[in-house]
Scaffold this active site. Structure first.
Site, PDB file in Angstrom:
ATOM      1  N   HIS A  37       8.689   1.519  11.270  1.00 46.89           N
ATOM      2  CA  HIS A  37       8.461   0.233  11.195  1.00 46.89           C
ATOM      3  C   HIS A  37       7.672  -0.803  12.012  1.00 46.89           C
ATOM      4  O   HIS A  37       7.794  -1.995  12.054  1.00 46.89           O
ATOM      5  CB  HIS A  37       9.693  -0.649  10.661  1.00 46.89           C
ATOM      6  CG  HIS A  37      10.047  -0.139   9.083  1.00 46.89           C
ATOM      7  ND1 HIS A  37      10.996  -0.710   8.322  1.00 46.89           N
ATOM      8  CD2 HIS A  37       9.470   0.928   8.422  1.00 46.89           C
ATOM      9  CE1 HIS A  37      11.199  -0.080   6.978  1.00 46.89           C
ATOM     10  NE2 HIS A  37      10.056   0.832   7.264  1.00 46.89           N
ATOM     11  N   HIS A  85       6.251   6.491  -2.135  1.00 46.15           N
ATOM     12  CA  HIS A  85       5.714   5.278  -1.859  1.00 46.15           C
ATOM     13  C   HIS A  85       4.485   5.113  -0.980  1.00 46.15           C
ATOM     14  O   HIS A  85       4.326   5.986  -0.075  1.00 46.15           O
ATOM     15  CB  HIS A  85       6.805   4.115  -1.654  1.00 46.15           C
ATOM     16  CG  HIS A  85       6.918   4.045  -0.231  1.00 46.15           C
ATOM     17  ND1 HIS A  85       6.564   3.209   0.664  1.00 46.15           N
ATOM     18  CD2 HIS A  85       8.056   4.718   0.421  1.00 46.15           C
ATOM     19  CE1 HIS A  85       7.156   3.245   1.867  1.00 46.15           C
ATOM     20  NE2 HIS A  85       8.146   4.105   1.499  1.00 46.15           N
ATOM     21  N   ASP A  87       9.562  10.499   1.023  1.00 47.11           N
ATOM     22  CA  ASP A  87       9.240   9.057   1.630  1.00 47.11           C
ATOM     23  C   ASP A  87       8.460   9.278   2.995  1.00 47.11           C
ATOM     24  O   ASP A  87       7.285   9.687   3.011  1.00 47.11           O
ATOM     25  CB  ASP A  87      10.637   8.357   1.636  1.00 47.11           C
ATOM     26  CG  ASP A  87      10.546   6.794   2.150  1.00 47.11           C
ATOM     27  OD1 ASP A  87       9.184   6.575   2.662  1.00 47.11           O
ATOM     28  OD2 ASP A  87      11.000   5.981   1.893  1.00 47.11           O
ATOM     29  N   GLU A 127       8.228  -0.453  -2.088  1.00 46.55           N
ATOM     30  CA  GLU A 127       9.118   0.172  -1.883  1.00 46.55           C
ATOM     31  C   GLU A 127       9.743  -0.451  -0.514  1.00 46.55           C
ATOM     32  O   GLU A 127      11.022  -0.857  -0.453  1.00 46.55           O
ATOM     33  CB  GLU A 127       8.863   1.462  -1.441  1.00 46.55           C
ATOM     34  CG  GLU A 127      10.244   2.452  -1.010  1.00 46.55           C
ATOM     35  CD  GLU A 127      10.570   2.454   0.276  1.00 46.55           C
ATOM     36  OE1 GLU A 127      11.719   3.004   0.474  1.00 46.55           O
ATOM     37  OE2 GLU A 127      10.016   2.000   1.378  1.00 46.55           O
ATOM     38  N   GLU A 128       9.021  -0.920   0.550  1.00 47.35           N
ATOM     39  CA  GLU A 128       9.564  -1.459   1.662  1.00 47.35           C
ATOM     40  C   GLU A 128      10.346  -2.837   1.337  1.00 47.35           C
ATOM     41  O   GLU A 128      11.268  -3.140   2.270  1.00 47.35           O
ATOM     42  CB  GLU A 128       8.312  -1.773   2.574  1.00 47.35           C
ATOM     43  CG  GLU A 128       7.893  -0.433   3.158  1.00 47.35           C
ATOM     44  CD  GLU A 128       8.607   0.542   4.058  1.00 47.35           C
ATOM     45  OE1 GLU A 128       9.932   0.121   4.067  1.00 47.35           O
ATOM     46  OE2 GLU A 128       8.246   1.318   4.504  1.00 47.35           O
ATOM     47  N   ASP A 166       5.935   6.491   7.943  1.00 47.97           N
ATOM     48  CA  ASP A 166       6.683   6.091   6.688  1.00 47.97           C
ATOM     49  C   ASP A 166       5.594   4.868   6.004  1.00 47.97           C
ATOM     50  O   ASP A 166       5.481   3.898   6.446  1.00 47.97           O
ATOM     51  CB  ASP A 166       7.812   5.138   7.324  1.00 47.97           C
ATOM     52  CG  ASP A 166       8.735   4.478   6.180  1.00 47.97           C
ATOM     53  OD1 ASP A 166       8.147   4.857   4.922  1.00 47.97           O
ATOM     54  OD2 ASP A 166       9.365   3.756   6.486  1.00 47.97           O
TER      55      ASP A 166
END
Length: 700
Positions: free
Chosen positions: A502, A342, A418, A389-390, A352
């Site tokens: 994140h 993604h 990922d 995706e998140e 990520d």
């Protein structure tokens, strides 16, 4: 006469084809793919830099620009590419506030809820484009009450609180990130009667004496954001694709699915979390609930500190964009090997997910170089760069739902990356028939951190055997492929978890300083990812072995023996079906060996037909683990062997339907509840029997 002559011509042509594009020639191309001459660390670094110049959350202009970058890059490699859009319900923050009222005489604290820009931050000029910290799909509203510290917010944590007489009902739950999915933290708190949830990045798990940019650890103001949606795909279109003018559920209907939270929540930093911890009295938490060095003493409460939490969000139907690139197979264009990663990120997304996107583009570039040297894949290779995706695996799920029938009949395997690189140490997960393929590939690729050994050597250094995880968790885009339509799949990464996950500190600078300064790990991921794809795309006979699946199922069945407490329950059907699968796996392996012995001039048209038939059996066997009714209460999850744990979306459960029924039966201990356990055992047994029949390729 014509038919006989034509058939003979085809047989000769096929044999010549095998002669001139022999296994040794394929092996040459595969070795060339992982050679230093084709890899390009500087190109990978440049891709990552370009993809992470701005925060690019799903639905944003910046993420659309990133999609154009991926599309134009694939196109420049002469890969036929296009964008597939969907129109999905995404949420964004409008306003947030958090006020702590500690015991007198301390004054109230109005938290800023801001992640701080560090000194000489090269991304300071675009830091205002980072969304305010929030949870995707969080419930809008205000919650007020005393705080109860609930550790990681797991079911067992609440059980421990009950043992010491602490009730969370009508209070605010304060949980720390880790162990389980954040959406399950919120759901578990709601089930215990909490009116709101705060989740902080504990210094014990994510912090350090020094922090980014001086060290890899999360700064005191750093916040791990993320979704708290407990489903997969657009919540307003469960089971069908979110095309522009499609049917959608209303807000009330979405709430009734049980997949969106019903109480407000906020993610907060470890600095803010510790301020709230200091306001809590009551029993001292046990040692395993305590924070790290220099943290205050953790008590469980409730209160006397109280918080007033307000979150207001908005839901918008946003355009998301999957980028799809296709290299058509020369001999079996209707068989697909899919590589997926993604693109969307909560902030800059250097680890990520865009370390994975950079590797995807590296694989594509190397395959273009192979094509220039004469290589053509036997089967079609498809590159998928997913969006949203998140928020809940949305881009991949909508695409799978839209193309369900085509994918269910044509996909050989799905290979997911990922987070490609978060640090040292290779990790892999797969459906078991791909175990041996993963191991073989790891033996061929040099360890990026020790050139004297292979990835396999470092992988087994501490365990003497490779630890291959399973794909039952809902943490990435393999979910729709494995758990919804039953496609063999694998997922690989270097490094696992990382402290700035994140947060706005997951940027290119962090990767250059701590994740992979020389981009050697990125190059290694591209090598092993592409090599696995090449084997699946080029080998005449698919490199699947179902015997590891048998061993996995046997182990899981043995584990069930200790869980089944009712003497009326029998596991005999389950063990019988596994034994039948073992015989079928041995039989097809023997057929493969016999056919491989016929390669060469004697390998005629009827043998090539047999190859196709064997491959279909190997490919479709995984589909037989699915059941069209899905898991009880979770019908989207069709796979009866692998699905997320009911109380932890990140956790993987084997026999999830049996596990859910057992949990209920242990709680209710009624005849009907234990009958449901037996029914789920029969369901799994029947699915395994279907797999055996598929592998044998014979009608009963």
């Amino acid at each position: 006469m014509f038919k006989s002559t034509f058939t003979g011509f085809i047989a000769i042509a096929t044999s010549i084809c095998f002669l001139f594009y022999s296994p040794s020639q394929k092996s040459f191309y595969h070795s060339l793919f992982i050679s230093d001459s084709l890899s390009n660390n500087a190109s990978i670094s440049n891709h990552l830099y370009m993809l992470t110049r701005r925060p690019h959350v799903a639905g944003s202009e910046a993420n659309a620009e990133a999609a154009v970058y991926v599309l134009s890059t694939l196109t420049s490699y002469n890969i036929k590419s296009h964008i597939t859009p969907y129109y999905t319900a995404l949420t964004y923050p409008v306003s947030r506030s958090l006020v702590l009222t500690p015991p007198p005489p301390e004054p109230p604290i109005n938290f800023s809820l801001q992640q701080e820009i560090y000194e000489n931050d090269p991304y300071a000029d675009v830091a205002d484009q980072v969304l305010p910290t929030f949870h995707g799909y969080a419930k809008s509203g205000t919650a007020y009450g005393p705080v109860v510290y609930v550790n990681y917010g797991r079911v067992e944590d609440y059980a421990k609180l009950k043992e010491i007489g602490v009730n969370v009902s009508s209070n605010i739950a304060l949980a720390r990130y880790g162990k389980i999915y954040r959406g399950d933290i919120v759901e578990n708190a709601f089930a215990e009667g909490a009116v709101g949830v705060l989740i902080f990045t504990d210094r014990k798990d994510y912090g350090g004496v020094k922090w980014f940019p001086d060290d890899k650890w999360m700064p005191p103001s750093g916040v791990q954001v993320g979704s708290v949606f407990n489903g997969a795909g657009d919540p307003t279109t469960p089971g069908w694709p979110s095309t522009e003018d499609c049917e959608r559920l209303s807000d009330d209907e979405v709430e009734k699915t049980g997949d969106v939270p019903l109480i407000p929540s906020l993610p907060i930093s470890w600095a803010d979390g510790e301020s709230i911890i200091r306001s809590i009295a009551g029993d001292i938490a046990s040692d395993d609930w305590q924070g790290g060095k220099d943290s205050p003493v953790y008590r469980v409460g409730p209160g006397p500190g109280t918080v007033n939490l307000t979150y207001i969000g908005k839901q918008v139907i946003s355009r998301i964009e999957n980028v799809i690139g296709i290299i058509e197979g020369a001999e079996e264009p209707d068989r697909f090997v899919i590589l997926g990663n993604h693109r969307d990120a909560w902030t800059f997304g250097a680890v990520d997910p865009n370390s994975g996107t950079a590797c995807l583009l590296e694989v594509a570039e190397r395959l273009q170089k192979l094509q220039k040297k004469g290589w053509k894949p036997r089967r079609t290779i498809i590159f998928c760069n997913w969006d949203a995706e998140e928020y809940g695996l949305i881009g991949s799920t909508e695409w799978v739902e839209e193309n369900r029938q085509m994918l269910a009949t044509k996909v050989v395997a799905y290979l997911n990356v990922d987070t490609a690189v978060a640090g040292p140490g290779f990790q892999a997960a797969a459906t078991p028939q791909l175990d041996e393929l993963l191991i073989q590939a790891a033996k061929q690729v040099e360890d990026p951190d020790n050139s004297s050994q292979t990835i396999y050597d470092s992988w087994i250094s501490s365990t003497n055997s490779p630890e291959i995880g399973r794909l039952g968790g809902g943490g990435s885009d393999y979910a729709a492929f494995v758990q919804h339509i039953g496609v063999p799949a694998a997922d690989i990464t270097f490094g696992g978890g990382y402290p700035v996950y994140h947060s706005m500190y997951d940027d290119f600078t962090w990767m250059k300083k701590f994740g992979d300064p020389m981009f050697q790990r990125h190059a290694a991921v591209a090598s092993i990812w592409g090599l696995i794809a090449l084997k699946l795309a080029d080998d005449e006979l698919l490199p699947f072995n179902y015997l590891p699946y048998v061993l996995e199922l046997q182990k899981c069945a043995e584990d069930l023996k200790g869980e089944v407490l009712d003497i009326s329950i029998t596991l005999v059907p389950l063990f019988n079906s596994i034994n039948a699968l073992k015989k079928a796996a041995i039989k097809i392996n023997d057929e493969i060996k016999a056919l491989e012995g016929r390669k060469g001039w004697t390998f005629m048209w009827k043998d090539s037909q047999k190859v196709r038939e064997l491959n279909d059996r190997l490919m479709m066997a995984e589909r037989a683990f699915t059941d069209r009714e899905g898991l009880p209460g979770r019908s989207w999850y069709k796979h009866l062997i692998y699905a997320p744990s009911k109380h932890n979306d990140y956790g993987s459960k084997s026999f999830p339907g049996i596990d859910d029924a057992l949990e209920k039966a242990k709680s209710l201990n009624t005849v009907d509840s234990w009958h449901s356990v037996q029914h789920e055992i029969w369901r799994v047994s029947r699915a395994i029997t279907q797999v055996s029949l598929c592998l044998k390729g014979e009608l009963t």
